[in-house]
Design an enzyme around this catalytic site. Sequence first.
Site, short mmCIF file in Angstrom:
data_model
loop_
_atom_site.label_atom_id
_atom_site.label_comp_id
_atom_site.label_asym_id
_atom_site.label_seq_id
_atom_site.Cartn_x
_atom_site.Cartn_y
_atom_site.Cartn_z
N HIS A 3 0.49 -5.60 -1.27
CA HIS A 3 0.96 -6.49 -2.34
C HIS A 3 -0.16 -7.02 -3.23
CE1 HIS A 3 5.08 -6.37 -1.10
NE2 HIS A 3 4.82 -6.83 0.11
N ARG A 16 -4.70 -4.13 4.79
CA ARG A 16 -3.26 -3.88 4.90
C ARG A 16 -2.94 -2.72 3.99
NH1 ARG A 16 1.81 -7.90 4.17
NH2 ARG A 16 1.07 -8.10 2.03
MG MG Z 1 5.85 -7.88 4.02
#
Ligand code: MG
Lengths: 252, 252, 252, 252, 252, 252
Positions: free
Chosen positions: E46, E71
């Site tokens: 993100h 991530r």
């Molecule tokens: Mg998530």
Amino acid sequence: MRANRLREIWAAGGAAVNGWLTIPHAFAAETMAHQGWDSLTVDIQHGVVDYQAAVNMMIAVSTTDTVPVVRVPWLEPGILMKALDGGAYGIICPMVNSGADAERLVKLTHYPPLGTRSFGPIRGLLYGGPDYPEKANDTVVVFAMIETREGLDNLEDILRVPGLDAVYIGPSDLSLALGCKPTFDEVDKPAAEAIDYILAKAKEHGKVAGIHNGTPEFARKRIEKGFQFVTIASDARLMAAGARQVLQTVRA
Amino acid sequence: MRANRLREIWAAGGAAVNGWLTIPHAFAAETMAHQGWDSLTVDIQHGVVDYQAAVNMMIAVSTTDTVPVVRVPWLEPGILMKALDGGAYGIICPMVNSGADAERLVKLTHYPPLGTRSFGPIRGLLYGGPDYPEKANDTVVVFAMIETREGLDNLEDILRVPGLDAVYIGPSDLSLALGCKPTFDEVDKPAAEAIDYILAKAKEHGKVAGIHNGTPEFARKRIEKGFQFVTIASDARLMAAGARQVLQTVRA
Amino acid sequence: MRANRLREIWAAGGAAVNGWLTIPHAFAAETMAHQGWDSLTVDIQHGVVDYQAAVNMMIAVSTTDTVPVVRVPWLEPGILMKALDGGAYGIICPMVNSGADAERLVKLTHYPPLGTRSFGPIRGLLYGGPDYPEKANDTVVVFAMIETREGLDNLEDILRVPGLDAVYIGPSDLSLALGCKPTFDEVDKPAAEAIDYILAKAKEHGKVAGIHNGTPEFARKRIEKGFQFVTIASDARLMAAGARQVLQTVRA
Amino acid sequence: MRANRLREIWAAGGAAVNGWLTIPHAFAAETMAHQGWDSLTVDIQHGVVDYQAAVNMMIAVSTTDTVPVVRVPWLEPGILMKALDGGAYGIICPMVNSGADAERLVKLTHYPPLGTRSFGPIRGLLYGGPDYPEKANDTVVVFAMIETREGLDNLEDILRVPGLDAVYIGPSDLSLALGCKPTFDEVDKPAAEAIDYILAKAKEHGKVAGIHNGTPEFARKRIEKGFQFVTIASDARLMAAGARQVLQTVRA
Amino acid sequence: MRANRLREIWAAGGAAVNGWLTIPHAFAAETMAHQGWDSLTVDIQHGVVDYQAAVNMMIAVSTTDTVPVVRVPWLEPGILMKALDGGAYGIICPMVNSGADAERLVKLTHYPPLGTRSFGPIRGLLYGGPDYPEKANDTVVVFAMIETREGLDNLEDILRVPGLDAVYIGPSDLSLALGCKPTFDEVDKPAAEAIDYILAKAKEHGKVAGIHNGTPEFARKRIEKGFQFVTIASDARLMAAGARQVLQTVRA
Amino acid sequence: MRANRLREIWAAGGAAVNGWLTIPHAFAAETMAHQGWDSLTVDIQHGVVDYQAAVNMMIAVSTTDTVPVVRVPWLEPGILMKALDGGAYGIICPMVNSGADAERLVKLTHYPPLGTRSFGPIRGLLYGGPDYPEKANDTVVVFAMIETREGLDNLEDILRVPGLDAVYIGPSDLSLALGCKPTFDEVDKPAAEAIDYILAKAKEHGKVAGIHNGTPEFARKRIEKGFQFVTIASDARLMAAGARQVLQTVRA
Ligand SMILES: [Mg+2]
Ligand SMILES: [Mg+2]
Ligand SMILES: [Mg+2]
Ligand SMILES: [Mg+2]
Ligand SMILES: [Mg+2]
Ligand SMILES: [Mg+2]
């Protein structure tokens, strides 16, 4: 949330004129954005562009009212969600070949309960506003590209998928898939018929139909036929064509 | 050392057609380079370009026979020498206003004994070849921009400087300096006369004269008048003009 | 379309010497390209390189006659097609483990009717020329990496796939997969036998065999054995090895 | 504040072995930094490097104990102070030609009251520590390059400037300036004598003497002569030399 | 091989405080790394970050003792292995929904015989040391994110997978999946119960439990509950919150 | 031409609150721009920022109503004009020490007849609009930094220069110059008096006074005193301070 001008144009029965970005730099994108396109599509598929450049390009487009759209390279979860988090108000996904593909596309691009998009709209919040989380599902538009024989065969299954807003035709790939010469405008007959068929079926299912064009003249004709999203040229093509014309004139 | 096509064109009495690069990305530069320009100038002065981008752009131009030229932002030693080390075969220096400016420009762009350029032609060796150190002084071309009243007043002092190859006229700046409207082609009378004067004097002193143009038609006229280096348009302008034309046509 | 020197070398029964690029910058790539490699592979898998850097590196390689090849990170449609559109004349795909994998690889890297590669060869057209669309299928070369036990078991299924040009052995991964120590040259016996087996089978099926090497001496031996594509070292390894040698000597 | 290993080595009477960075990427710099150099110099003058890349490269060097040094392109306030703010623990300034040049260099690189360096050591604080403002003047080292005839003539004026820590010889430029062939090691006699003279005078004035070398063997000899800072090779040269050797061996 | 501080903290029964990086630049990452986090996670999912930026950010984190974690955007082989090769000492994988997903994750992140990770730890060797190949499997830590209903349903299957070190809860996504409002701390009851359940089950299976938090106060409470890896805020959020506070105060 | 909000605020007798950008990335700049600053200054002097990054950051700021300002590294023609061409609506120039410096600054930042700025406002046209050439001289604002003893001594000469809009105080540099400790807010008495003196004199000459602050509380006090342009904090400082606070709380 900032409204999506594409939806407004379509709601009014109009057609959006879309430009195409393949040069991976914000300044080129900003220059294009200032020319008056309704939307500009950052082409991560066939453009020389990856995600990091695409974000800078969307930022550049966001200096104007032009709507930022992204064509992803493939129906792959990572890039679909990253494009949305980066602020794309439209997603064009290549080679959607079946109802299952279309369902997967819708799932990945919408938050629950409609889909499974992961939460974290980092630049979406900046561009869209603080109510992005609640309204994104109804604001962003999603196009499935119909450009293979399989996609053509499964067209109605695709069009039946709730949450899919539009189909987008890639005349070159569709032509190749049908054994025709790859071109945008004056396609061979089987491709031309397929294009008409897709347009008709889209309308039947209440979906918007979009298409890639080689010339503005052809784009106009297609608008008249009922297409509501027409792409013409690209940053690099416009530049190259202009350069060739200049050189021809000066050396004539 | 790889020959400098600009020198070859000039030796044959011809005029070089030069394109202009302001988008700081290699792909845009490579696209332009494939259209057939004799040379392409990376504009570090008014382009949205700095040195690091300029190197990538020169690499891109080097995939073709087009000659890589750099316009530096100012008569400053650091950037002049970095542009040359980066493989530029031509240097355009803005606002050369006096014989002293021109001497400084020549000194900084040539190795001893002619000048004081520092040794370390890192990419020059790749592009030019292993004999770059011996031949660079006679291969690279250096343009002094004449675009201020002071430069105009001191024109002959500038033209007398040995090692300066050419002058380059910026019609906009020259016009502004003479109290005229800033434009490339249809300049006001005082600017037009200054341009003719610079051209005549350059020829008198055996220097090449170059000039920035707005249209290919005007560039042709200037070639006919005796200019041997004409620039037309730029990557971003060609793209923007093309986009406007497309939008006009599709929305007509 | 620009011919593929790899095909020319192989047609003449020769072996191509391939270098390896892991530093994500055009200047490093251009420096390597000027040393005389037959081809240079931009390693998007294990190099510190992603797509955007890879394009700049391919542009840099294109300033010379060295053939630009890309190793993709995985058998994934998006990156395979983007590498080709970016101008790669060879694709090395890691961990091809079955006939189905190989078929998928061939499909994604060739236009219809042979495959389903999507049309839009943006930089391929610049590098290859305007007839790229018609000739790409027969010009670009595709390597399947054989480097797992599964790949070894299914070797003949892989070699039978039409459109696959070559296999490429990763001795480290293959060694690990067979329970041997991971190394390039003096591999353990099971790995050595596997390498011989792959080479023999490739020849039997009329495919080129390539392999990664640690030293030029070993690469020569493998050429003598019949390998027609040998990789040696990498940009970063050459630099590091040189640095260590310099430091050892100066501090000795 | 983190101590400057260069000062520690010199205080102990030793010589520092310095590597050279010309590839504008952090990964190349980090790879070099892990080979054991006492210091690494980011060459913004003749390297293909500008400030933004230099910062990334200094960050990469900071993952190890190697001291980050910057060669600036010119004696220009902006870049001198930006290099220091970016965390450089050493500055090498080219073409210092007079006592006045040396004084200007010292002024720009030291905080008041010694100099006029502007306050804002943004990355200096991260790399050096919170007491950077108080201790930077005594920690960072500043080299004046002696590489022109003028610099040679004014050598003692330069060496007398308080706050200047060292001189650094560029044998190529010095050779060119003296009418000799430009090379690093086996320079012509006038250059060789100049080098000896500079070394002797530096010692006389209590300054460190540094020099650029082509080979580790030569660097050792110069250490034996009294040089306390020797540069050998560069990232790109090591890589290119390694590649040529590999290709020679494999094709022998 | 450099030890993994996360494992040391956990072995001592402690909890690691993890920061979050979403700004794609080394300097932002280096600034964060100097504030004292136990680990910093480069969020390629993100964050506005892709692989090339992530490498620069990991280099920047490597200037300190803070552990670099990544991530990934999705359970996709290419990016998982590239993150590890780039030097990540921890991997957080989103939306692990089944035992099969967890097995795939473990396989792709470990070398044979445990997994099928491809060999080529280019920056891992720099950061970890020369014995990285032998020790990476036991040093790097792998987190499976539990954040969907499916993941919750299959929790024990996931926790049973050998080689998985930890689970990581994304409270927003988990909340959305359970029909609750998406938030980090004061989640709705069903989400709160799910969080407790995951923590309890993780402990039962001897796995570390981690979680994303909105405030440090909440993170402390969760540490007290037994979480051993707590993330708070992100670079961009901290900056934005600080800016809003400053503006409020100055305009109050 | 788009109006300059700074001029509007000043005309209304108000004070502008200015933020500071030192992280060289568009996303960090865009995040800051969405927090409500009147203007944001891209700090090319002490920030880790060069021109290319500054352009991307100005594009990002241009997605909002916040005014883009640039602090240049030095009173150098190249960067001053490039910052303006890049779309800066304000220029802050460090260390303006005399009337001559101020005159040079005004000349370089204004088109003829007021100055000698070279014509080519490439991004200025996009941001400002097509009438940028005629109106830029009256729209853009120029600040001279008063931060040395010399600048203080020559203050009235500086303030008398027509075309200079404002002065800007760097309390750290000014403090250092006066032998005081370098800080932003609670400066030593001589620095405090100098600040009051500069403010009074600026008002006397009808110029705006601006100043750098460490805290919003202090900025408010200075607004009350009559400063009309107050800077507080920076992107990196806000982030670092937030991180330290979070870590303190969670570990308390
Ligand atoms: Mg998530
Ligand atoms: Mg298509
Ligand atoms: Mg001009
Ligand atoms: Mg492998
Ligand atoms: Mg030198
Ligand atoms: Mg200051």
